[in-house]
Design an enzyme around this catalytic site. Sequence first.
Site, PDB file in Angstrom:
ATOM      1  N   GLU A 180      31.669  33.814  44.890  1.00 35.17           N
ATOM      2  CA  GLU A 180      32.382  34.990  44.408  1.00 35.17           C
ATOM      3  C   GLU A 180      32.133  35.154  42.911  1.00 35.17           C
ATOM      4  O   GLU A 180      32.832  34.524  42.094  1.00 35.17           O
ATOM      5  CB  GLU A 180      33.889  34.862  44.651  1.00 35.17           C
ATOM      6  CG  GLU A 180      34.289  34.752  46.107  1.00 35.17           C
ATOM      7  CD  GLU A 180      35.804  34.832  46.276  1.00 35.17           C
ATOM      8  OE1 GLU A 180      36.259  35.641  47.088  1.00 35.17           O
ATOM      9  OE2 GLU A 180      36.534  34.086  45.577  1.00 35.17           O
TER      10      GLU A 180
ATOM     11  N   HIS B 262      39.881  29.157  43.472  1.00 41.76           N
ATOM     12  CA  HIS B 262      39.678  30.584  43.265  1.00 41.76           C
ATOM     13  C   HIS B 262      39.708  30.913  41.776  1.00 41.76           C
ATOM     14  O   HIS B 262      40.395  30.264  40.988  1.00 41.76           O
ATOM     15  CB  HIS B 262      40.756  31.387  44.004  1.00 41.76           C
ATOM     16  CG  HIS B 262      40.461  32.860  44.041  1.00 41.76           C
ATOM     17  ND1 HIS B 262      40.779  33.713  43.013  1.00 41.76           N
ATOM     18  CD2 HIS B 262      39.870  33.626  44.997  1.00 41.76           C
ATOM     19  CE1 HIS B 262      40.402  34.943  43.322  1.00 41.76           C
ATOM     20  NE2 HIS B 262      39.835  34.911  44.515  1.00 41.76           N
TER      21      HIS B 262
END
Length: 251
Positions: A170, A101
Amino acid sequence: MTRPRRVVGVSTKMYFSAARTHDYVRDLIRELLGSGDILSGVDIFIMPDFITLTSVVVQVAGTRIMCGAQDTWHEDFGAFTGEVSPAVLAEVGCRMVEVGHAERRRIFGETDEITARKAAAVVRNGMIPLVCIGERTRGDVRIAVDECQVQVEAVMAAVPADAEVMLAYEPVWAIGAAQPADPKHVVNVVGQIRGLDCVRNRAGTLRILYGGSAGPGLFENLKHAVDGLFLGRFGHDPAQMHRTIEEVASA
């Protein structure tokens, strides 16, 4: 060509208390019970914090919801104080693990190499890696694809070609933003990621989700490009999460 099953998931990051996590999972299960067969073609997952993970595994037992972890270490056992073993995650019933992430990269300095080693450890222990990829700054499609390609190739070189993998596209600049990335941008970037040799030539199932301020009302514009959505704060309301799942199932 048959597309893989759609998927919707949510990470609670570090927003929830233990009590709120319990109530959230309970309320989401109640919401989903009334959806009937519409959800039969959608995979659903929740990624709570490490402290509540085992209790969530118990809560979702007997449902169609998978429990995942927000991170892991890349070794199974050893002198790694404070880290979490992928072998132990699998042992307690974790089905998938998020790695790479943008917050892990920015705050903790994790690199493509570390992310790839973590993804390999997840696969080695029989779980599905959910690998986050995305460009750091807003720009054109070519810039985004070039940056994502390096991240994807590192992971694909580290995991077996027949392993199941999920990619969460993302854009870093869209995480926490008021609005998600423009659908046309997402469609174009994801289309070119699917065309990469390391993706196109895989034997294992590969699904690509969109994350980055994802929420209700978005999937209709992305359904021909992505296989699902990965939600953050917009999924922290059980009713909104339920609505998003139904939208993905019926789009």
